[in-house]
Design a protein around this motif. Sequence first.
Motif, PDB file in Angstrom:
ATOM      1  N   GLY A   4       0.834  -1.192   0.000  1.00  0.00           N
ATOM      2  CA  GLY A   4       0.000   0.000   0.000  1.00  0.00           C
ATOM      3  C   GLY A   4       0.871   1.244   0.000  1.00  0.00           C
ATOM      4  N   VAL A  42      -1.840  -1.014  -3.734  1.00  0.00           N
ATOM      5  CA  VAL A  42      -3.068  -0.320  -3.365  1.00  0.00           C
ATOM      6  C   VAL A  42      -2.682   1.129  -3.099  1.00  0.00           C
ATOM      7  N   GLU A  94      -7.054  -3.652   4.311  1.00  0.00           N
ATOM      8  CA  GLU A  94      -6.467  -4.180   3.082  1.00  0.00           C
ATOM      9  C   GLU A  94      -5.512  -5.345   3.343  1.00  0.00           C
ATOM     10  N   LEU A  96      -2.311  -5.502   4.132  1.00  0.00           N
ATOM     11  CA  LEU A  96      -1.126  -5.293   3.311  1.00  0.00           C
ATOM     12  C   LEU A  96       0.074  -6.060   3.862  1.00  0.00           C
ATOM     13  N   LEU A  99       3.106  -1.329   4.092  1.00  0.00           N
ATOM     14  CA  LEU A  99       2.588   0.006   3.800  1.00  0.00           C
ATOM     15  C   LEU A  99       3.782   0.942   3.627  1.00  0.00           C
TER      16      LEU A  99
END
Length: 402
Positions: A4, A42, A94, A96, A99
């Motif tokens: 992300g 993302v 999400e 992830l 990030l």
Amino acid sequence: MKIGIDCRSILHPEAGESAGVGHYVHHLVSALLQEDTRNEYVLFFDNHDVAAAKRELVGKDQRVTVRILPFRSFRRALPFVYSHMVVSSVFERERLDLLHGPANVVPLFYRRPWIVTVHDLAIYDHPEWFPAGGFGGQTFSKSVVVPHSVIHASRAIAVSRSTKNDIVRIFGSDERKIEVIYEGAELPKTTSDADAVLARHGVATGEYLLFLGTIEPRKNIIAAIHAFVHAAKRSWLPERADFVIAGGRGWKDRPVFDAIGMANRELGDRRERVRYVGYVPHAEKHALVSSAGAFIFPSFYEGFGLPVLEAMAAGVPVIASDTEALAEVCGEAALLVAPTDEEGFAHAIHAVWNEHGVADRLRRLGRERAAAFTWSKTARETIAAYERAVGARLDARGHDVA
């Protein structure tokens, strides 16, 4: 990996390039999506208009998802709740693998692994250069958010060795967890008529000294103004040569405008030879930079120094302060002067305009130097940093395997 990227600070399509961090996020994301064929991304935005404009970065790539953060109206009414609780919750959903906080911070309540890019830490050593305030906004970020983001990151990216040294010194971070990854040199081609841009600012190609950056104390613009006056009064510059100061107004900028007024009174010309032209729209920047006779950047402190790199990429002779990060970026491709040495800056201006071969040598060396800084290289090194960050987390023994 599922990665992300917090894109809230990315360039705004209407405001243009409002800040160096926005420039970094935009070009990094663009290059990552071109260079990386394996990972899933993302991208998180908090502005529908910006997200729509940036969908061009994504195209039809099925590996990339654009997410709009909800409850945008909370940003002003409940900034802490929004920035740290709401945003953390959206990021968490999400699930992830990693990030990336590309603008010095990640939300306080985010609990999965992250990597953070640190651009500069000037406020820790020189708070007097920044707006005063209570325990909110910038002060809270300095005291709590940035230290948390850096200290607890799986890895940190520093945009220069100078910034890496600051991270280690200020936060006591393990230098092995800090990756030095330079920014890229890419000056967008103008979408405006270059002659019209120069005419609007009352300058001609090669006949002006240029500063481009936010008008704030650490940029040391007053030293450049004094140096220009010294050079002009000694006839080291053609009478038609001006000093153009461009950039958005920041804070504590009144002394700069006082210095501009005093300079013009001292020079006594019918026209203002030192003038502030305000923020330069993104589409006009290339014309103004590439047509300058020289670019001056006397900053007291930079984390990287993107403006000087862009000027070198455009083939413009650069005069800059010899502070750690700027010397690191410029190498031998610029005339470097101690930021407090106004006389030294005046002599550097003289050299560019009068000493045989100096300007041509700086143009050649500047282009060569800038060619080594590309956004594709930045992206490839960032992907490697992602892999090391996730690899360290997956090491069953709890040791950093990178």
